[in-house]
Design a protein around this motif. Structure first.
Motif, short mmCIF file in Angstrom:
data_model
loop_
_atom_site.label_atom_id
_atom_site.label_comp_id
_atom_site.label_asym_id
_atom_site.label_seq_id
_atom_site.Cartn_x
_atom_site.Cartn_y
_atom_site.Cartn_z
N THR A 180 0.71 -1.17 0.20
CA THR A 180 -0.34 -0.14 -0.22
C THR A 180 0.82 1.16 -0.06
O THR A 180 0.32 2.47 -0.65
N HIS A 191 2.42 2.83 -3.49
CA HIS A 191 1.53 3.22 -4.07
C HIS A 191 1.33 4.62 -3.54
O HIS A 191 0.74 5.47 -4.54
N SER A 192 1.84 5.26 -2.41
CA SER A 192 1.52 6.40 -1.83
C SER A 192 2.39 7.56 -1.40
O SER A 192 3.09 6.52 -0.17
N ASP A 193 3.60 8.13 -2.41
CA ASP A 193 4.05 8.74 -1.65
C ASP A 193 3.17 9.48 -0.18
O ASP A 193 4.57 9.83 0.57
N LEU A 200 1.08 8.96 1.60
CA LEU A 200 0.30 7.90 2.80
C LEU A 200 1.65 7.67 3.64
O LEU A 200 2.22 7.53 4.65
N GLU A 201 3.19 6.88 2.46
CA GLU A 201 4.63 6.68 2.53
C GLU A 201 4.37 7.48 3.82
O GLU A 201 5.45 7.61 4.92
#
Length: 74
Positions: free
Chosen positions: A13, A16-18, A20-21
């Motif tokens: 997951t 796929h999202s900078d 969110l990371e």
């Protein structure tokens, strides 16, 4: 305290999202900060202020808002 499957799902997951990371990384840093019982009060405040500065500079509205909220407790 995630199991192997949950860790894999989280990792996939986050790939796929900078945004969110970044939020997850900041959360991990903040949790680690609070777990450091060896820091003096002044050191903890300094590290928290640094965390807030970086969160506000991240450009991520949720981190900026949370940082401003944290500052009201200090």
């Amino acid at each position: 305290q995630l199991n192997v499957e949950q860790k894999t799902t989280l990792s996939e997951t986050l790939k796929h999202s900078d945004v969110l990371e970044t939020i997850y990384r900041f959360r991990q840093e903040l949790a680690a900060l609070w777990e450091r019982s060896t820091l003096s009060g002044d050191e903890l405040v300094a590290k928290l202020e640094d965390w807030c500065r970086r969160a506000e500079a991240s450009g991520i509205a949720q981190l900026q808002q949370f940082s401003r909220q944290l500052r009201t407790y200090a």
